[in-house]
Write a protein that holds these residues in place. Structure first.
Motif, PDB file in Angstrom:
ATOM      1  N   GLN A  41       0.815  -1.220   0.000  1.00  0.00           N
ATOM      2  CA  GLN A  41       0.000   0.000   0.000  1.00  0.00           C
ATOM      3  C   GLN A  41       0.848   1.269   0.000  1.00  0.00           C
ATOM      4  O   GLN A  41       0.381   2.311  -0.424  1.00  0.00           O
ATOM      5  CB  GLN A  41      -0.951   0.004   1.201  1.00  0.00           C
ATOM      6  N   THR A  42       2.101   1.184   0.431  1.00  0.00           N
ATOM      7  CA  THR A  42       2.948   2.379   0.424  1.00  0.00           C
ATOM      8  C   THR A  42       3.261   2.837  -0.992  1.00  0.00           C
ATOM      9  O   THR A  42       3.725   3.961  -1.180  1.00  0.00           O
ATOM     10  CB  THR A  42       4.277   2.138   1.174  1.00  0.00           C
ATOM     11  N   SER A  43       2.979   2.005  -1.982  1.00  0.00           N
ATOM     12  CA  SER A  43       3.280   2.367  -3.370  1.00  0.00           C
ATOM     13  C   SER A  43       2.463   3.554  -3.858  1.00  0.00           C
ATOM     14  O   SER A  43       2.811   4.178  -4.857  1.00  0.00           O
ATOM     15  CB  SER A  43       3.058   1.173  -4.301  1.00  0.00           C
ATOM     16  N   VAL A  44       1.415   3.914  -3.138  1.00  0.00           N
ATOM     17  CA  VAL A  44       0.600   5.072  -3.544  1.00  0.00           C
ATOM     18  C   VAL A  44       1.131   6.388  -2.978  1.00  0.00           C
ATOM     19  O   VAL A  44       0.633   7.454  -3.330  1.00  0.00           O
ATOM     20  CB  VAL A  44      -0.892   4.898  -3.136  1.00  0.00           C
ATOM     21  N   LEU A  52       9.238   0.551  -4.544  1.00  0.00           N
ATOM     22  CA  LEU A  52      10.103   0.223  -3.413  1.00  0.00           C
ATOM     23  C   LEU A  52       9.756  -1.132  -2.798  1.00  0.00           C
ATOM     24  O   LEU A  52      10.644  -1.895  -2.416  1.00  0.00           O
ATOM     25  CB  LEU A  52      10.004   1.332  -2.361  1.00  0.00           C
ATOM     26  N   TRP A  53       8.488  -1.464  -2.722  1.00  0.00           N
ATOM     27  CA  TRP A  53       8.068  -2.717  -2.093  1.00  0.00           C
ATOM     28  C   TRP A  53       8.535  -3.945  -2.875  1.00  0.00           C
ATOM     29  O   TRP A  53       8.708  -5.020  -2.302  1.00  0.00           O
ATOM     30  CB  TRP A  53       6.554  -2.758  -1.887  1.00  0.00           C
ATOM     31  N   ILE A  54       8.781  -3.795  -4.187  1.00  0.00           N
ATOM     32  CA  ILE A  54       9.127  -4.978  -4.980  1.00  0.00           C
ATOM     33  C   ILE A  54      10.553  -5.464  -4.727  1.00  0.00           C
ATOM     34  O   ILE A  54      10.919  -6.540  -5.176  1.00  0.00           O
ATOM     35  CB  ILE A  54       8.897  -4.745  -6.495  1.00  0.00           C
ATOM     36  N   THR A  55      11.324  -4.690  -3.977  1.00  0.00           N
ATOM     37  CA  THR A  55      12.689  -5.105  -3.650  1.00  0.00           C
ATOM     38  C   THR A  55      12.863  -5.417  -2.163  1.00  0.00           C
ATOM     39  O   THR A  55      13.989  -5.580  -1.698  1.00  0.00           O
ATOM     40  CB  THR A  55      13.700  -4.013  -4.059  1.00  0.00           C
ATOM     41  N   LEU A  56      11.764  -5.494  -1.434  1.00  0.00           N
ATOM     42  CA  LEU A  56      11.853  -5.779  -0.001  1.00  0.00           C
ATOM     43  C   LEU A  56      12.541  -7.120   0.258  1.00  0.00           C
ATOM     44  O   LEU A  56      12.147  -8.138  -0.314  1.00  0.00           O
ATOM     45  CB  LEU A  56      10.465  -5.835   0.631  1.00  0.00           C
ATOM     46  N   PRO A  57      13.530  -7.153   1.126  1.00  0.00           N
ATOM     47  CA  PRO A  57      14.162  -8.424   1.467  1.00  0.00           C
ATOM     48  C   PRO A  57      13.405  -9.184   2.565  1.00  0.00           C
ATOM     49  O   PRO A  57      13.798 -10.272   2.949  1.00  0.00           O
ATOM     50  CB  PRO A  57      15.554  -8.000   1.957  1.00  0.00           C
TER      51      PRO A  57
END
Length: 149
Positions: A41-44, A52-57
């Protein structure tokens, strides 16, 4: 719009977004304390946060007790299929407690985690799930495995 709201917009509207200017590693650390749904949800928030969320480890699929298993499955598959394929996973928490959760989804999540060099894998399953053999999975990166039934 009231004068108080306009005044607040003038005061805060020109301020620098300090959080977005932080390095990715620090934002990832902050997001590691959130559920995957909240992280996505932070993508908005802004262009900077869009991907940014697509690279979360760290991925945390929390205790989705009150939403349908179909929605949970759809969301989990969305996250895994849209995540950056080159990004490794340090930790994956999968604690979905729905009755209708399919065995193939669990296997897909484990395969995904292993293929992205997961180091810590935490599984929590509440309802009667059909067993599957973990011996079919092989990982050189896994250091910690937690299973809760």
């Amino acid at each position: 719009m009231g004068s108080q709201v306009k005044k607040k917009l003038r005061i805060y509207g020109d301020e620098e977004d300090r959080i977005s200017s932080l390095p990715d590693e620090l934002i990832h650390h902050i997001l590691s304390f959130t559920d995957a749904k909240e992280a996505v949800q932070t993508s908005v928030l802004s262009n900077r946060w869009k991907s940014l969320w697509i690279t979360l480890p760290f991925l945390n699929f929390g205790e989705y007790r009150y939403s349908s298993s179909k929605n949970n499955t759809k969301f989990i598959r969305h996250v895994l299929s849209n995540r950056n394929r080159q990004s490794d996973l340090i930790e994956l928490n999968f604690c979905v407690y729905n009755k209708g959760l399919r065995r193939c989804l669990i296997a897909n999540v484990v395969e995904y985690a292993i293929s992205h060099n997961v180091q810590s894998l935490d599984f929590g399953l509440l309802h009667k799930h059909q067993p599957f053999k973990l011996s079919t999975f092989n990982s050189n990166s896994l250091k910690k495995l937690t299973l809760r039934v």
